[in-house]
Design an enzyme around this catalytic site. Structure first.
Site: not given
Length: 298
Positions: A151, A174, A242, A245, A268, A277
């Site tokens: 990211r 994150k 983005h 990515r 994730h 995806y």
């Protein structure tokens, strides 16, 4: 002045003043034309006086024609921009757009760029930069995002302690969750090249990527650099930082990577976030099929 004059000024503002894409210019100009016709506008004040209720009525009329949420949202954005532009032209103290919330749009699928476009974007930001070291910096950031699936915030949070890069890199994503990502030779070389050129001391505890005045590099500068390169290369507005990515994920999946491994590489929290995806890859393959299959040319 006439309605045609208003629309010509709006078109020029979008195309030259805001440098919007031809597609956006067409869509926003068409929305303004419908509004001008509906209210019989001939002066800027005719448009400037419109409020949220008036725009809501225009949108209702378009809804009755059968447009969906995405088209309604785009129409609203165009109309609000047109009214704000009219208010600026009339010199009103408050030139902001009427407050009106549009419909919720279901999140769409990521739109990856091709490997060649990713490399061209990275080279483009370098060639368009004002200084050599800034160009090397921006190229290194974009290659990290594409080559390692980072990211933008993750790339910019790296410290100089990561130097010199090895074959893998530990990043914090994150929720403070750490993961290990691969670092391709081209990425290592790009980061090393930037580090050699950077005029600021790269102490281990300080930001790896620096702004022009030596402070930590902000996301906005990377976004602006990529937007400039995107325009120069004629790529669509979806070619954002983005998107690199997304491209990392899509290309790995197309090469045979399994979803669990991809989930780990992307950081994730749930597999559901990664499964999107599979739809992206199917869409890319279908598009390729349609362009290449002989029967599709009939």
């Amino acid at each position: 002045m006439s309605g045609a004059d208003l629309l010509e000024a709006w078109h020029e503002h979008l195309a030259k003043g805001r440098r919007r894409s031809p597609h956006t210019v067409r869509a926003y100009s068409a929305a303004a034309a419908r509004l001008v016709t509906a209210i019989g506008a001939e002066e800027w004040r005719d448009v400037a006086r419109l409020d949220g209720r008036a725009l809501r009525g225009q949108l209702a009329a378009r809804r009755a024609e059968g447009i969906g949420n995405a088209s309604t949202a785009r129409e609203l954005s165009a109309l609000k921009g047109f009214v704000a532009f009219a208010r600026e032209r009339t010199g009103e103290a408050d030139s902001s757009a009427p407050r009106l919330r549009g419909p919720r749009i279901k999140k769409g699928l990521p739109r990856p760029v091709t490997p060649d476009d990713a490399e061209n974007l990275a080279d483009g930001v370098r060639s368009l930069a004002a200084d050599d070291w800034i160009g090397a910096r921006d190229r290194a950031v974009l290659l990290l995002m594409y080559g390692s699936g980072l990211r933008i915030a993750e790339a910019l949070s790296l410290t100089a302690a990561a130097l010199p890069l090895g074959e893998t890199l530990t990043v914090t994503g994150k929720g403070g969750k750490q993961r290990v990502v691969p670092v391709l030779p081209i990425v290592r070389e790009a980061v090393a090249d930037y580090a050699r050129r950077c005029p600021w001391p790269l102490a281990p505890g300080e930001a790896l990527f620096r702004g022009a005045k030596g402070g930590p590099l902000g996301q906005g500068m990377v976004q602006k650099a990529m937007a400039k390169a995107r325009i120069a290369l004629g790529l669509p507005a979806t070619a954002t930082p983005h998107a690199l990515r997304h491209s990392f994920a899509t290309h790995l999946l197309g090469a045979g990577a399994d979803l669990r491994s991809l989930q780990e590489l992307l950081g994730h929290a749930s597999l559901g976030s990664t499964q999107i995806y599979t739809k992206v890859d199917a869409a890319v393959l279908l598009d390729t099929y349609r362009k290449a299959h002989p029967r599709e040319q009939d």
